[in-house]
Scaffold this active site. Structure first.
Site, PDB file in Angstrom:
ATOM      1  N   HIS A 459       0.798  -1.222   0.000  1.00 53.19           N
ATOM      2  CA  HIS A 459       0.000   0.000   0.000  1.00 53.19           C
ATOM      3  C   HIS A 459       0.837   1.280   0.000  1.00 53.19           C
ATOM      4  O   HIS A 459       0.659   2.157  -0.846  1.00 53.19           O
ATOM      5  CB  HIS A 459      -0.926  -0.034   1.214  1.00 53.19           C
ATOM      6  CG  HIS A 459      -1.884   1.105   1.260  1.00 53.19           C
ATOM      7  ND1 HIS A 459      -1.681   2.203   2.063  1.00 53.19           N
ATOM      8  CD2 HIS A 459      -3.008   1.338   0.566  1.00 53.19           C
ATOM      9  CE1 HIS A 459      -2.666   3.049   1.881  1.00 53.19           C
ATOM     10  NE2 HIS A 459      -3.494   2.561   0.979  1.00 53.19           N
ATOM     11  N   GLY A 770      -3.519  38.982 -10.020  1.00 54.66           N
ATOM     12  CA  GLY A 770      -2.764  38.500  -8.866  1.00 54.66           C
ATOM     13  C   GLY A 770      -3.741  37.697  -8.030  1.00 54.66           C
ATOM     14  O   GLY A 770      -4.391  38.218  -7.128  1.00 54.66           O
ATOM     15  N   CYS A 835      -0.921  35.509 -12.615  1.00 53.46           N
ATOM     16  CA  CYS A 835       0.436  35.302 -12.112  1.00 53.46           C
ATOM     17  C   CYS A 835       0.470  34.911 -10.645  1.00 53.46           C
ATOM     18  O   CYS A 835       1.519  34.855 -10.034  1.00 53.46           O
ATOM     19  CB  CYS A 835       1.297  36.538 -12.347  1.00 53.46           C
ATOM     20  SG  CYS A 835       0.760  37.951 -11.379  1.00 53.46           S
TER      21      CYS A 835
HETATM   22  C1  PEP Z   1      -0.799  37.862  -6.250  1.00 51.79           C
HETATM   23  O1  PEP Z   1      -1.283  38.568  -5.382  1.00 51.79           O
HETATM   24  O2  PEP Z   1      -1.389  36.876  -6.736  1.00 51.79           O
HETATM   25  C2  PEP Z   1       0.551  38.142  -6.752  1.00 51.79           C
HETATM   26  C3  PEP Z   1       1.007  37.491  -7.793  1.00 51.79           C
HETATM   27  O3  PEP Z   1       1.306  39.016  -6.078  1.00 51.79           O
HETATM   28  P1  PEP Z   1       1.976  38.699  -4.676  1.00 51.79           P
HETATM   29  O4  PEP Z   1       1.830  37.239  -4.427  1.00 51.79           O
HETATM   30  O5  PEP Z   1       3.376  39.133  -4.783  1.00 51.79           O
HETATM   31  O6  PEP Z   1       1.159  39.536  -3.757  1.00 51.79           O
HETATM   32 MG    MG Z   2      -0.337  40.489  -5.019  1.00 51.71          MG
END
Ligand code: PEP
Ligand code: MG
Length: 883
Positions: A459, A770, A835
């Site tokens: 397992h 972000g 990102c």
């Molecule tokens: C985010 O907020 O997704 C980003 C890419 O910026 P940081 O993580 O640096 O705040």
């Molecule tokens: Mg950010």
């Protein structure tokens, strides 16, 4: 209706020909050796085992005559009274008559009885549901007439097992009543089943009050019922949870003629595989038994024997026809090799990739199939770390290298503490005697798994390989203390929390915390990913600041930088102290001189970064430090800074107090900070442009920096910073006599920005979501300390995924969609991507493809995952929009 596979599992593991998607059929179907042209069975109707064996028969393999009972019958029985309906019993006996005609043997006959193996055929290929094969067909009369003593022994054993299984599964008799008799017999020497059988029979009759049937046809029906009811076993339920299979399904049943193995002193039964499960390369291996008896012997030494050659040929046929790496269980009967079962080899991810590439080269599958069949998340273990060479290591012990990769972490002794301590942020290594399906979640929380027992297919090993974790089993010299608080490994004692390092590729365990280094991509993975690149639509960029990481990301296939976090370039001690002085100084001249100090350093950084990236796009995000990250906290640091600045330490402490924020994540960061300190932004942008010109001139190429503004809430903020950027550009252009080509974009990290996206888009060249901040601000939860309750939420089923790992489509996703639609309406040329951490998460990547975003950006190690996931997303999107 059809039983469907929930979750993404089926996408990666179901052989396409097994998953025909044909209409669900509910007939009893026969196939196999001696029959006419074998039918293709659909996995949804008959389960994976029956479908596989029927497909094998179809490909010309020697498969014993078999009948398959549909899952629909099981489903019906489970929803009604658990009985096998009379009409279905009639269907089964019709099927059995077919088997009788093929074999010229009769069920219940005393001279030459038909012996059948009843086995489960779950729809899900991995549904190990906990009922062993039940053999029916022997009667006491038939056994009496057997002349060969070995056959007699085997038949008595089979019949005894059948009584035990039916008593326990159908009549709820405690298995222990049988097992204690077996143990007693074992203590006295080799078990003699002719003597033990009557004892089993007596227990079965007594405990079932005479209800246990002794006739094979009645036993057959009960065996079918026993298999059906295994759906409710706890182990079955755990599997369904793990693989996200709904509880509504059911199980198919396979009734196979039990081919007797040859009574010979050569190969009589065993298993064969023609692929190495570690490398994916061709390698004949397997085990065989003499007269079906242990110990197993090495089959690879027998490859010159005609019968083994025949098996290899069958395995090759099956491999190219199915394009699957499987191990075939066989029996030699009447000088003929029968394949009685097939099970997928548990290939390492590296082996899966190599195998997929070879299957394309052999023409067995298309490039598209190859790209689709690898689960992107599993690439982690190819890209896995290994131990740094040349460091001092203290070897503690060794075991079987069950799953590759290296990891370091703190010892825990149980799956539950693995889960608990992982949620507190520890990297943990689970050290235990062995694991079971109940431990799955704890195993998933562990960075590596070490067991004192078990083998390469037990397992722990299988799960570890499946989830891409280093694993070592059967480690020698391991002793656990009685309270489960300490472990002794080769005489050295460890407590929970002590550091350990595991090398799953070598099977070695080291004391303490060792340095790990990442692995490079193999040739086969590069090939597969280059195919993925041909299919994928979205660009894959990376989040890096340093030239080294940038170079690594390019090796992994990044097309550019999607997020260069400039504040991360300030964490080095020298620069940090400059930053502090800029922030804390009251005196403008101190600020200016500190900025002057930083400028050449930063310019050099950007030059180095551009030197690596050359003409690939580089997105530079302006400073976005939560301010507190730059404020000194320790007394000594404060005193030091005060004396540097020539001010009083108490004054400085007061200053710091004033600047510190209750909620720094929502504080003076991002564009707010830039608007309050325009000289910071201006300097940074000038430095970027100067570096751009320098490297553009050096290489006679056109470097195109993209400047990105963080934490924008209002279009006015964005416009203010844009102006500042344009002014800086003009100044530099003028000074250095050069025409710059740059873009300016906005991060979308706040719901307000999404709502007014058209106003920002009218001024911007691109949007970059972000998603880390956008998740925190949309949910109103902090990305730093949400774990505590998110874990509870996940446990209670209030949340399926951690929204910081996989985009919450309903909420955060809807915000992204809104901003994308409004942004593109206002500016058709707007480039849009993400990102945040989600840029490397396969499910989130699918979401981005569905919105037809232009790119995803993620950390270097996740680039290969993103390339593959993006390709699969494009293919899925195309499929969906075709229908
Ligand atoms: C985010 O907020 O997704 C980003 C890419 O910026 P940081 O993580 O640096 O705040
Ligand atoms: Mg950010």
């Amino acid at each position: 209706g059809t039983m469907t596979y929930a979750g993404s599992y089926s996408r990666f593991f179901l052989p396409s020909f097994l998953n025909s998607g044909a209409e669900v059929s509910d007939e009893v179907v026969g196939f196999g050796h001696g029959g006419s042209r074998a039918a293709r069975l659909d996995i949804d109707s008959y389960g994976s085992k029956a479908a596989r064996l029927a497909a094998m028969a179809h490909c010309g393999l020697s498969v014993p005559p078999s009948i398959a009972l549909p899952i629909s019958a099981c489903r019906k029985a489970l929803t009604e009274d658990g009985e096998v309906s009379v009409s279905f019993q009639v269907d089964i006996s019709r099927g059995v008559r077919g088997l009788q005609r093929t074999t010229h043997q009769w069920l219940g006959d005393k001279d030459d009885p038909l012996i059948l193996a009843v086995r489960l055929s779950p729809a899900h290929p991995q549904g190990g549901l906990g009922v062993p094969v039940i053999t029916v067909g022997w009667t006491e009369e038939a056994i009496d007439l057997l002349e060969d003593e070995n056959q007699k022994e085997a038949a008595c054993r089979d019949l005894a097992h059948t009584l035990r299984e039916l008593s326990s599964h159908i009549f709820n008799v405690d298995e222990f009543l049988f097992d204690e008799k077996l143990e007693e017999a074992e203590e006295e020497g080799p078990v003699v089943w002719r003597e033990l059988y009557p004892i089993y029979r007596e227990i079965a009759v007594r405990e079932t009050e005479g209800k246990i049937p002794l006739s094979p046809s009645e036993q057959l029906i009960l065996a079918v019922r026993a298999v059906w009811q295994s759906w409710y076993k706890p182990r079955a339920q755990t599997y369904r949870q793990l693989y996200e299979i709904g509880d509504a399904g059911g199980i198919g049943v396979l009734i196979q003629v039990n081919v007797p193995w040859e009574d010979a002193d050569e190969v009589s039964s065993g298993w064969i595989a023609i692929r190495c499960d570690k490398s994916g390369e061709r390698k004949v291996h397997g085990e065989y038994f003499l007269n079906g008896e242990a110990p197993a012997k090495d089959l690879s030494k027998m490859t010159r024997k005609a019968i083994v050659k025949d098996l290899i040929a069958q395995a090759e046929t099956w491999e190219t026809r199915s394009a699957r790496a499987e191990r075939l269980d066989f029996i030699i009967s009447d000088k003929k090799a029968f394949v009685i079962d097939g099970t997928p080899l548990s290939l390492t991810t590296a082996a899966e990739v190599t195998f997929a590439v070879e299957m394309v080269e052999a023409g067995a599958i298309s490039k598209e199939d190859a790209v689709r069949r690898i689960n992107p998340a599993k690439l982690i273990d190819i890209l896995h770390a290994s131990l740094d060479r040349g460091q001092e290591k203290r070897l503690l012990s060794t075991g079987l290298a069950a799953s590759p990769g290296a990891a370091t972490g703190r010892i825990v002794f149980s799956a539950s503490s693995a889960e608990a301590l992982k949620s507190k942020g520890w990297d943990v290594i689970l050290v235990c005697s062995e694991t079971s399906p109940e431990d799955i979640r704890g195993m998933q929380s562990s960075s590596a798994i070490v067991t004192s027992k078990g083998g390469l297919t037990s397992h722990a090993a299988v799960i570890a390989r499946g989830t891409g974790k280093p694993c070592i089993v059967s480690v020698s010299g391991v002793k656990f203390d009685a309270e489960g608080k300490r472990v002794e490994i080769e005489g050295r004692s460890f407590a929970e929390g002590d550091h350990l390092t595991v090398d799953g590729s070598e099977g070695a365990i080291y004391e303490g915390k060792l340095a790990l280094s990442p692995s490079e991509m193999s040739g086969d993975l590069s090939t597969l990913l280059s195919w993925a690149d041909d299919f994928r639509r979205m660009k894959v960029l990376t989040n890096v600041e340093s030239p080294n990481d940038a170079a690594l990301a390019i090796r992994f296939g990044a097309e550019g930088i999607g997020l260069c976090r400039t504040e991360h370039m300030m964490f080095e001690p020298q620069r940090l102290s400059s930053m502090r002085r800029i922030i804390m100084a009251n005196d403008q001249s101190i600020r200016e001189s500190e900025v002057e100090r930083l400028v050449p350093l930063l310019r050099e950084d950007f030059i180095n970064l551009f030197e690596v990236m050359l003409d690939r796009p580089v997105t530079i995000r302006l400073f976005d430090p939560p301010l507190h990250e730059f404020l000194p906290k320790e007394h000594a640091d404060i005193a030091n800074l005060a004396s540097n600045l020539g001010i009083d330490a108490t004054d400085l402490a007061f200053n710091i107090d004033e600047l510190s924020e209750t909620n720094p994540m929502l504080g003076n960061r991002g564009c707010r900070l830039l608007i309050c300190n325009p000289e910071l932004a201006k300097t940074l942008v000038q430095v970027v442009f100067e570096a751009t010109i320098e490297v553009s001139r050096r290489h006679e190429i056109d470097i195109k920096p993209e400047i990105m503004v963080p934490l924008v809430a209002m279009s006015r903020e964005f416009i203010a910073i844009s102006r500042l950027i344009d002014d800086a550009a003009q100044t530099v252009e003028h000074e250095l006599d050069f025409t710059l080509h740059y873009k300016v974009g906005s991060m979308i990290e706040l719901p307000r920005a999404a709502v007014i996206a058209e106003r920002i888009a009218a001024e911007a060249d691109f949007f970059s979501f972000g998603t880390n901040d956008l998740t925190q601000t949309t949910f109103g939860i902090s990305r730093d300390d949400a774990v505590a309750f998110l874990t509870t939420y996940e446990k209670l089923g209030l949340m399926e995924h951690d929204p910081f790992v996989t985009i919450d489509e309903d909420g955060v996703g809807a915000v992204i969609e809104l901003a994308t639609v409004r942004g593109r309406e206002a500016n058709p040329n707007l480039e849009v991507g993400i990102c945040g951490e989600h840029g490397g998460d396969p499910d989130s990547i699918h979401f981005c493809e569905n919105l037809q975003l232009d790119y995803v950006s993620c950390s270097p190690f996740r680039i290969p995952i993103a390339r593959l996931a993006a390709a699969q997303a494009t293919l899925d999107y195309r499929d969906r929009n075709r229908n």
